[in-house]
Design a protein around this motif. Structure first.
Motif, PDB file in Angstrom:
ATOM      1  N   LEU A 128       0.774  -1.213  -0.034  1.00 18.80           N
ATOM      2  CA  LEU A 128      -0.086   0.100  -0.110  1.00 18.80           C
ATOM      3  C   LEU A 128       0.812   1.350   0.106  1.00 18.80           C
ATOM      4  O   LEU A 128       1.864   1.278   0.570  1.00 18.80           O
ATOM      5  N   ASN A 129       0.524   2.302  -1.053  1.00 19.18           N
ATOM      6  CA  ASN A 129       1.168   3.528  -0.664  1.00 19.18           C
ATOM      7  C   ASN A 129      -0.016   4.675  -0.782  1.00 19.18           C
ATOM      8  O   ASN A 129      -0.822   4.557  -1.463  1.00 19.18           O
ATOM      9  N   VAL A 130       0.197   5.532   0.322  1.00 21.62           N
ATOM     10  CA  VAL A 130      -0.729   6.436   0.499  1.00 21.62           C
ATOM     11  C   VAL A 130      -0.244   7.941   0.636  1.00 21.62           C
ATOM     12  O   VAL A 130       0.699   7.985   1.373  1.00 21.62           O
ATOM     13  N   LYS A 131      -0.504   8.836  -0.030  1.00 19.85           N
ATOM     14  CA  LYS A 131       0.028  10.247   0.044  1.00 19.85           C
ATOM     15  C   LYS A 131      -1.238  11.112   0.222  1.00 19.85           C
ATOM     16  O   LYS A 131      -2.272  10.952  -0.445  1.00 19.85           O
ATOM     17  N   VAL A 132      -0.418  12.268   1.145  1.00 19.51           N
ATOM     18  CA  VAL A 132      -1.739  13.252   1.267  1.00 19.51           C
ATOM     19  C   VAL A 132      -0.820  14.716   1.045  1.00 19.51           C
ATOM     20  O   VAL A 132       0.115  14.990   1.618  1.00 19.51           O
ATOM     21  N   GLU A 133      -1.309  15.254   0.039  1.00 15.01           N
ATOM     22  CA  GLU A 133      -0.548  16.513  -0.192  1.00 15.01           C
ATOM     23  C   GLU A 133      -1.551  17.857  -0.261  1.00 15.01           C
ATOM     24  O   GLU A 133      -2.688  17.517  -0.539  1.00 15.01           O
ATOM     25  N   PRO A 134      -1.069  19.047  -0.223  1.00 12.44           N
ATOM     26  CA  PRO A 134      -1.974  20.221  -0.085  1.00 12.44           C
ATOM     27  C   PRO A 134      -2.687  20.375  -1.859  1.00 12.44           C
ATOM     28  O   PRO A 134      -1.923  19.897  -2.569  1.00 12.44           O
ATOM     29  N   TYR A 135      -3.792  20.471  -1.623  1.00 14.03           N
ATOM     30  CA  TYR A 135      -4.466  20.748  -2.981  1.00 14.03           C
ATOM     31  C   TYR A 135      -4.545  22.299  -3.284  1.00 14.03           C
ATOM     32  O   TYR A 135      -4.854  23.279  -2.663  1.00 14.03           O
ATOM     33  N   THR A 136      -3.522  22.404  -4.432  1.00 13.82           N
ATOM     34  CA  THR A 136      -3.138  23.881  -4.645  1.00 13.82           C
ATOM     35  C   THR A 136      -4.359  24.827  -5.082  1.00 13.82           C
ATOM     36  O   THR A 136      -4.124  25.927  -4.981  1.00 13.82           O
ATOM     37  N   LYS A 137      -5.280  24.293  -5.444  1.00 10.23           N
ATOM     38  CA  LYS A 137      -6.387  25.104  -6.276  1.00 10.23           C
ATOM     39  C   LYS A 137      -7.309  25.304  -5.022  1.00 10.23           C
ATOM     40  O   LYS A 137      -8.221  26.306  -5.471  1.00 10.23           O
ATOM     41  N   LEU A 138      -7.396  24.963  -3.776  1.00 14.09           N
ATOM     42  CA  LEU A 138      -8.135  25.410  -2.926  1.00 14.09           C
ATOM     43  C   LEU A 138      -7.592  25.441  -1.405  1.00 14.09           C
ATOM     44  O   LEU A 138      -6.960  24.318  -1.283  1.00 14.09           O
ATOM     45  N   LYS A 139      -7.391  26.678  -0.850  1.00 12.49           N
ATOM     46  CA  LYS A 139      -6.729  26.735   0.481  1.00 12.49           C
ATOM     47  C   LYS A 139      -7.427  25.875   1.352  1.00 12.49           C
ATOM     48  O   LYS A 139      -8.662  25.897   1.627  1.00 12.49           O
ATOM     49  N   GLY A 140      -6.461  24.977   2.156  1.00 11.26           N
ATOM     50  CA  GLY A 140      -6.905  24.523   3.469  1.00 11.26           C
ATOM     51  C   GLY A 140      -7.535  23.126   3.115  1.00 11.26           C
ATOM     52  O   GLY A 140      -8.061  22.271   3.926  1.00 11.26           O
ATOM     53  N   TRP A 141      -7.281  22.860   1.825  1.00 14.11           N
ATOM     54  CA  TRP A 141      -7.660  21.389   1.291  1.00 14.11           C
ATOM     55  C   TRP A 141      -6.558  20.642   1.137  1.00 14.11           C
ATOM     56  O   TRP A 141      -5.424  20.991   0.650  1.00 14.11           O
ATOM     57  N   VAL A 142      -6.719  18.994   0.867  1.00 18.26           N
ATOM     58  CA  VAL A 142      -5.864  18.415   0.608  1.00 18.26           C
ATOM     59  C   VAL A 142      -6.009  17.216  -0.422  1.00 18.26           C
ATOM     60  O   VAL A 142      -7.275  17.117  -0.685  1.00 18.26           O
TER      61      VAL A 142
END
Length: 292
Positions: A128-142
């Motif tokens: 399993l590989n899980v990544k959580v990154e900032p969602y650049t199009k929406l502040k405060g979202w991932v």
């Protein structure tokens, strides 16, 4: 004022789009149907789901891996397939760690050793590989991005029965990213099983491969006679000798009905052969040791 209103509308549209991705994902998950074939040979069987060797170092700490395995086990249970709880499987595996280190050269994994010990004819290894990154199009979202690979094996021979890979991604509010990860992992669990279970069924419907090691055969005639005896068992679809050393022979038997049926038929048939009445039988997974 118009500019402020315009920005608020844009924010609302972006938020709606992000929420729709979560909603659409849930719909996709519900649309996946897990079903076994009528009279499936998997029903009632024990299937061990365990991390692959590449996951061993983190398997006791990785909560995402634990959730994925627990979810897979839950789906298996709903289908009438027996399983071992993830926490329990980790506890049981500790006694095999030294054996695993010794047998690395023989490509024996912890999953195979454990599956044989608990008499599970099939085991599934999980990456399993899980990544959580900032969602650049929406502040405060991932952006939550997950990918899993499942591989199924026969526990007696470590023969590969098939693989399945699935991934998914979601955009969600960073304050609720754990919930988003669970949505992603639940989808992955269902999707990989939908692809993998038919491959396991196809293998089992032909009969299960059982390794039979026989100790105490005196001479080539005794080896030939026992080979013929195995062929007379009612569920034998194929039988061949794999190796012979001294008084020990190893056979591979393709048997309809599985290991339990094989043991029962072996006991019934051996009682009609005086030379085999006093055989001792030990079983580990899909491996049987017979001694005289």
């Amino acid at each position: 004022m118009n500019k402020v209103l315009y920005l608020l509308i844009l924010f609302f549209l972006a938020s709606t789009l992000a929420f729709s991705q979560v909603t659409n994902q849930s719909v996709k998950d519900e649309s996946i149907k897990l079903e076994l074939s009528k009279g499936s040979p998997l029903i009632g069987k024990t299937v061990l789901v365990f991390p692959s060797p590449s996951e061993y170092k983190s398997m006791g700490k990785d909560e995402d891996l634990k959730f994925l395995v627990d979810t897979i086990n839950s789906y298996l249970s709903e289908l009438g397939i027996e399983y071992v709880e993830y926490k329990r499987s980790l506890e049981l595996s500790k006694k095999f760690e030294s054996v695993y280190e010794e047998k690395k050269g023989e490509t024996m994994s912890l999953a195979q050793l454990l599956a044989q010990d608990i008499k599970a004819p099939i085991y599934i290894e999980v990456d399993l590989n899980v990544k959580v990154e900032p969602y650049t199009k929406l502040k405060g979202w991932v952006l939550v991005d997950g990918m899993a690979n499942l591989k199924a094996y026969d526990s007696s021979t470590a023969r590969g029965l098939g693989t399945s890979q699935a991934g998914n991604r979601l955009v969600n509010n960073s304050s609720d990213q754990d919930k988003a990860k669970k949505v992603v992992l639940s989808y992955i669990a269902k999707k990989t099983l939908q692809d993998l279970l038919p491959k396991i069924e196809k293998y089992l419907v032909k009969g299960e491969k059982i390794e039979v090691k026989v100790i105490g055969l005196k001479g080539l005639k005794a080896v030939k006679d026992f080979s013929e005896f195995l062929s007379t068992l009612p569920g034998t679809q194929d039988s061949k000798r794999k190796s012979l050393s001294g008084d020990t022979a190893v056979f591979e038997v393709l048997y309809g009905g599985g290991i339990e049926t094989f043991i029962n038929d072996l006991a019934d048939m051996s009682s009609t052969y005086p030379e085999y009445e006093k055989m001792n039988v030990d079983q580990s997974g899909n491996s049987v040791i017979i001694s005289f």
